[in-house]
Write an enzyme that holds these catalytic residues in place. Structure first.
Site, mmCIF file in Angstrom:
data_model
loop_
_atom_site.group_PDB
_atom_site.id
_atom_site.type_symbol
_atom_site.label_atom_id
_atom_site.label_comp_id
_atom_site.label_asym_id
_atom_site.label_seq_id
_atom_site.Cartn_x
_atom_site.Cartn_y
_atom_site.Cartn_z
ATOM 1 N N SER A 250 -41.527 11.545 22.702
ATOM 2 C CA SER A 250 -40.945 12.111 23.920
ATOM 3 C C SER A 250 -40.232 11.088 24.795
ATOM 4 O O SER A 250 -39.389 11.455 25.599
ATOM 5 C CB SER A 250 -42.014 12.832 24.742
ATOM 6 O OG SER A 250 -42.935 11.915 25.289
ATOM 7 N N LYS B 294 -44.207 9.426 31.029
ATOM 8 C CA LYS B 294 -42.914 10.063 31.271
ATOM 9 C C LYS B 294 -42.191 9.318 32.384
ATOM 10 O O LYS B 294 -42.753 8.473 33.058
ATOM 11 C CB LYS B 294 -43.078 11.534 31.693
ATOM 12 C CG LYS B 294 -43.901 12.394 30.766
ATOM 13 C CD LYS B 294 -43.190 12.731 29.499
ATOM 14 C CE LYS B 294 -44.082 13.669 28.671
ATOM 15 N NZ LYS B 294 -43.883 13.539 27.270
#
Length: 148
Positions: free
Chosen positions: A35, A82
């Site tokens: 990701s 993230k």
């Protein structure tokens, strides 16, 4: 028995500072998944895709837009990495929403595979779940660098 006593005494001197550093200053984590590609775990070659990045996380750091952060995912409690794309009271770039007070909006750099704040199960992340800012990749050695 005397050797064990010395080892235990040494451990009693070393353990508290290590625990303090781990809890308050910095910690080390392995990043899995794609990701955050290409920032973390780049998939450029077959060999690269087989080796996960190990990162240094600065604890209790002031976070800002653009930082890569380690946080606990609100629904499962799993640790995730993230990038912050919006902070409290900011308009989320590609949505018609404002980030609530005391929260941040996070997204993976590889948006095609990232499960992040765009998911209805996750949404904005409370600041209290942020564990620190990712500052450095230290393994594998050929990808050692600061994280921007």
């Amino acid at each position: 028995f005397r050797q064990h006593r010395r080892a235990l005494r040494g451990l009693l001197y070393v353990a508290p500072p290590l625990i303090f550093v781990w809890d308050r200053i910095a910690s080390i984590h392995r990043v899995s998944g794609r990701s955050m590609t290409p920032t973390l775990n780049p998939q450029d070659t077959l060999f690269d895709s087989l080796v996960n990045d190990w990162i240094l996380v600065q604890r209790n750091a002031q976070v800002e837009k653009g930082d890569v952060v380690l946080f606990r995912e609100p629904t499962t409690g799993l640790q995730c990495v993230k990038r912050i794309v919006a902070v409290s009271h900011e308009l989320i770039p590609h949505m018609n929403r404002v980030v609530p007070s005391g929260h941040v909006w996070v997204e993976g750099d590889n948006k095609a595979v990232s499960i992040d704040s765009r998911s209805p199960d996750i949404g904005p992340i409370p600041m209290g779940l942020i564990q620190g800012v990712v500052i450095f990749v230290f393994w594998p050695f050929w990808r050692t660098r600061e994280v921007e």
